[in-house]
Enzyme design. Structure first.
Site, PDB file in Angstrom:
ATOM      1  N   CYS A   2      43.381  31.402  31.456  1.00  0.00           N
ATOM      2  CA  CYS A   2      43.142  30.833  30.131  1.00  0.00           C
ATOM      3  C   CYS A   2      43.084  29.304  30.216  1.00  0.00           C
ATOM      4  O   CYS A   2      43.582  28.698  31.146  1.00  0.00           O
ATOM      5  CB  CYS A   2      44.257  31.227  29.175  1.00  0.00           C
ATOM      6  N   ARG A  27      36.851  28.796  33.828  1.00  0.00           N
ATOM      7  CA  ARG A  27      38.047  29.573  34.139  1.00  0.00           C
ATOM      8  C   ARG A  27      37.920  31.018  33.662  1.00  0.00           C
ATOM      9  O   ARG A  27      38.729  31.863  34.037  1.00  0.00           O
ATOM     10  CB  ARG A  27      39.274  28.926  33.485  1.00  0.00           C
ATOM     11  N   TRP A  75      41.750  34.725  28.127  1.00  0.00           N
ATOM     12  CA  TRP A  75      41.251  35.813  28.976  1.00  0.00           C
ATOM     13  C   TRP A  75      42.254  36.940  28.811  1.00  0.00           C
ATOM     14  O   TRP A  75      43.410  36.821  29.178  1.00  0.00           O
ATOM     15  CB  TRP A  75      41.156  35.363  30.427  1.00  0.00           C
ATOM     16  N   ASN A 101      49.305  30.166  28.291  1.00  0.00           N
ATOM     17  CA  ASN A 101      48.653  30.708  29.476  1.00  0.00           C
ATOM     18  C   ASN A 101      49.743  31.319  30.344  1.00  0.00           C
ATOM     19  O   ASN A 101      50.738  30.663  30.651  1.00  0.00           O
ATOM     20  CB  ASN A 101      47.931  29.598  30.244  1.00  0.00           C
ATOM     21  N   GLY A 102      49.570  32.580  30.745  1.00  0.00           N
ATOM     22  CA  GLY A 102      50.565  33.267  31.552  1.00  0.00           C
ATOM     23  C   GLY A 102      50.897  34.622  30.962  1.00  0.00           C
ATOM     24  O   GLY A 102      50.142  35.174  30.149  1.00  0.00           O
ATOM     25  N   GLU A 481      33.023  38.603  52.928  1.00  0.00           N
ATOM     26  CA  GLU A 481      32.717  37.562  51.941  1.00  0.00           C
ATOM     27  C   GLU A 481      31.296  37.715  51.400  1.00  0.00           C
ATOM     28  O   GLU A 481      31.058  37.516  50.204  1.00  0.00           O
ATOM     29  CB  GLU A 481      32.916  36.177  52.566  1.00  0.00           C
ATOM     30  N   LYS A 485      30.510  38.169  47.398  1.00  0.00           N
ATOM     31  CA  LYS A 485      29.632  37.278  46.645  1.00  0.00           C
ATOM     32  C   LYS A 485      28.589  38.080  45.877  1.00  0.00           C
ATOM     33  O   LYS A 485      28.286  37.797  44.716  1.00  0.00           O
ATOM     34  CB  LYS A 485      28.923  36.301  47.596  1.00  0.00           C
ATOM     35  N   GLU A 488      30.278  40.256  42.907  1.00  0.00           N
ATOM     36  CA  GLU A 488      30.922  39.572  41.795  1.00  0.00           C
ATOM     37  C   GLU A 488      29.940  38.854  40.882  1.00  0.00           C
ATOM     38  O   GLU A 488      30.250  38.652  39.707  1.00  0.00           O
ATOM     39  CB  GLU A 488      32.014  38.613  42.294  1.00  0.00           C
ATOM     40  N   HIS A 504      32.737  57.092  61.086  1.00  0.00           N
ATOM     41  CA  HIS A 504      33.964  57.688  60.563  1.00  0.00           C
ATOM     42  C   HIS A 504      33.860  57.908  59.050  1.00  0.00           C
ATOM     43  O   HIS A 504      34.871  57.830  58.338  1.00  0.00           O
ATOM     44  CB  HIS A 504      35.165  56.825  60.919  1.00  0.00           C
ATOM     45  N   LYS A 603      38.271  31.912  37.155  1.00  0.00           N
ATOM     46  CA  LYS A 603      38.306  31.015  38.309  1.00  0.00           C
ATOM     47  C   LYS A 603      39.680  30.979  38.963  1.00  0.00           C
ATOM     48  O   LYS A 603      39.806  31.045  40.177  1.00  0.00           O
ATOM     49  CB  LYS A 603      37.903  29.600  37.879  1.00  0.00           C
TER      50      LYS A 603
END
Length: 608
Positions: A2, A27, A75, A101-102, A481, A485, A488, A504, A603
């Site tokens: 947030c 964010r 958020w 925030n939290g 990675e 990318k 997301e 496998h 973020k």
């Protein structure tokens, strides 16, 4: 996560708050709101959706006059995104407003207590309990009420608080969630992150855990949770204000990809002196470095992938055993930390909740912790025994590119330093490593010049349902990675697999036309990766290969090849990831996705 912005001073607060919140959109958020004291009472406006909705609702802040106020972009963690669940939250009398925030972990028993006291809750959030608790403990002294609340809540918080009876003051408090306080000639500010107020001031104070700040138009005061006054030193921010702007690029993500050569140069150049690696920030003697018996790397997301690469590089060069853990798993598996172990935590923001928790647990057990972070003054930077800054500058896009590349560079520096001190590489090998390390920025410039070629290929796969990435060793770390990318920012299902694991079970997912991206940069594994490429190709896959310039033989086993310049195999990730970043970017753009702000992502993940 947030975003929080607050202002008190000579100017109108609402336009400043809206401007600051707009600089925190990176964010991630799903709603926004403001509370402003208008001279008679606290007025609040809240709206689900983008910040533009709140801007339109308040006509850019014009309908909310007043010189003190707090704002928030939320958020969702508790309660769905909605006008009601958006912050600020107020007590039943509307005389106290809070942004947060939290997460308040014990909010359920606290909520029950407040309901039993007659409070009426309007939202589903954990935050609203703070407004009612503040009202319950308020007896004319805001500082005293805040201190009592902070002694009773469990969890993490960054708070901005308005009291109608004290219109010339804003209160702020933090524990485990980032919060800064700033000041200029017109007044004082609170914010979750520096970009929100960089336009207004470069003088900031970083709040530490369980500290309370009192902001007035003419100054600041800081207190402990026990109401003892504290003295804090300001920090001068030397970021270029233009660093938070797009500078002509279509997206921040693209701009930040093009900043990677400079980012890597900024990270490595100051630490190369007289043809040696010098990392003053380690605060360890050569004897202490030689005494390290094991390294634990702990991180989340892309930082974790940088850590996986770090494992291969550290073990190869320094011959130290390395374990890599996802931070959210590390502390819950009761990890065994042996005598002589060092813990490395990696985080762009320096505020990642799980990584910060791993740091604290490691230090409580008596182990030295090295932080690799980008944000100066962040929680990890302050709490780690030593901090190796990556100096990537502000990264705005949610999907990291330049900060990840800087983390890789930091891992290379550390591995080379340890190898040098421990005598595990000879002078000739070290000189070759150093020469190749210095070339990486220019080599990335060359790869970025291939963007049109990669864009053309990406356009063929805009409708793909599944894309798989395979590799061995460091190439597997690159695959992790590259896959992240893609998924997301494009929302295409993508997975990364160690190429040797195909038989496998994974190979059953390959269908006619499925795109498989094969990474092959490690000489000793080249032929084995070729065999895996042949396996998937025989089952109908279309194979895109990423390999070194000299590996022309790969063309027989693939349908499309991207060549990267020759480099030391340990450093291959820094080059091979660039075309994969571009590939993901152009697929996402072609699909019309919001590249800088992917859905459901944030973020800085400052809650578990």
């Amino acid at each position: 996560m947030c975003g929080i912005v607050g202002y008190i001073g000579k100017e109108q607060a609402a336009p400043i708050i809206l401007d600051g919140l707009s600089r925190l959109e990176y964010r991630g958020y799903d709603s926004a709101g403001m509370a402003v004291y208008d001279g008679k009472a606290i007025q609040t406006r809240k709206a689900a959706g983008r910040l533009k909705v709140l801007e339109n609702l308040t006509k850019g802040g014009q309908t909310m006059p007043g010189c003190s106020g707090i704002g928030h972009t939320r958020w969702a963690t508790h309660g769905a995104p909605s006008d009601t669940n958006a912050h600020p939250h107020v007590n039943n009398k509307g005389t106290i407003a809070v942004v947060h925030n939290g997460i308040i972990e014990n909010y359920i028993p606290l909520r029950k207590k407040m309901i039993d006291k007659g409070c009426q809750f309007q939202s589903e959030t954990d935050t609203e309990v703070l407004a009612h608790l503040l009202d319950y403990y308020y007896r004319g002294n805001p500082l005293e009420a805040i201190a009592k609340v902070l002694h009773r809540v469990e969890g993490s918080y960054a708070l901005g608080i308005l009291f109608a009876e004290f219109p010339n003051e804003i209160y702020a408090a933090r524990k485990d969630s980032p919060l800064i306080v700033g000041q200029n000639d017109s007044g004082c500010f609170i914010a979750s992150d520096v970009p929100a107020i960089l336009k207004y001031t470069r003088t900031v104070y970083y709040m530490d855990n369980q500290e309370i700040a009192v902001l007035r138009p003419d100054g600041l005061r800081f207190f402990s949770v026990d109401q003892e006054e504290l003295k804090k030193e300001p920090v001068a921010i030397d970021w270029d204000a233009d660093a938070a702007e797009k500078a002509g690029y279509e997206h921040f993500m693209l701009k930040e990809m093009y900043e990677q050569p400079k980012t890597i140069a900024d990270t490595i150049s100051p630490r190369i002196r007289n043809n040696d690696i010098v990392i003053d920030e380690l605060n360890m003697t050569d004897e202490e470095l030689r005494a390290i018996r094991k390294i634990h790397i702990v991180a989340c997301g892309s930082a974790y992938h940088a850590g996986v690469t770090g494992k291969y590089v550290l073990e190869d060069l320094a011959r130290i055993p390395v374990e890599v853990d996802v931070a959210s798993e590390f502390r819950y598996r009761n990890p065994i930390l042996e005598e002589g172990a060092m813990v490395i935590v990696i985080s762009q923001s320096g505020e990642t909740a799980d990584t910060l928790a791993a740091l604290r647990e490691s230090r409580e057990r008596g182990f030295k912790v090295l932080g690799i972070v980008n944000v100066v003054g962040s929680s990890i930077a302050r709490e780690a025994d030593a901090c190796l800054y990556t100096w990537a500058g502000p990264e705005i896009a949610v999907a990291t590119t330049k900060a990840y590349s800087a983390q890789l560079a930091a891992m290379y520096l550390l591995a080379m330093k340890l190898a040098r001190v421990r005598g595990t590489v000879d002078d000739a090998r070290f000189a070759g490593l150093l020469a190749d390390l210095k070339c990486i920025p220019d080599q990335i410039e060359l790869l970025l010049g291939q963007k049109e070629k990669i864009q053309h290929f990406a356009n063929r796969y805009l409708g793909a349902r599944d894309i798989f990435f395979i590799g061995r060793g460091i190439d597997y770390a690159i695959s992790l990675e590259g896959s992240l990318k893609l998924k997301e920012i494009s929302y295409i299902h993508s997975e990364a697999y160690a190429a040797g694991e195909l038989k496998h079970g994974t190979i059953s997912l390959i269908e006619d036309g499925t795109l498989v991206v094969a990474i092959s940069t490690q000489p000793e594994l080249f032929q084995k990766t070729i065999s895996n490429m042949v396996e998937v190709k025989a089952r109908g896959a279309f194979v895109m290969a990423v390999t070194n310039e000299e590996n022309k033989a790969i063309e027989k086993a693939s349908d499309y090849v991207i060549y990267i310049p020759e480099t030391e195999p340990c450093f291959a990730n820094s080059l091979a990831i660039v075309p994969l970043q571009l590939f993901a970017y152009y697929i996402a753009v072609g699909r019309g996705c919001d590249v800088d702000k992917p859905r459901n992502l944030a973020k800085s993940v400052t809650v578990e």
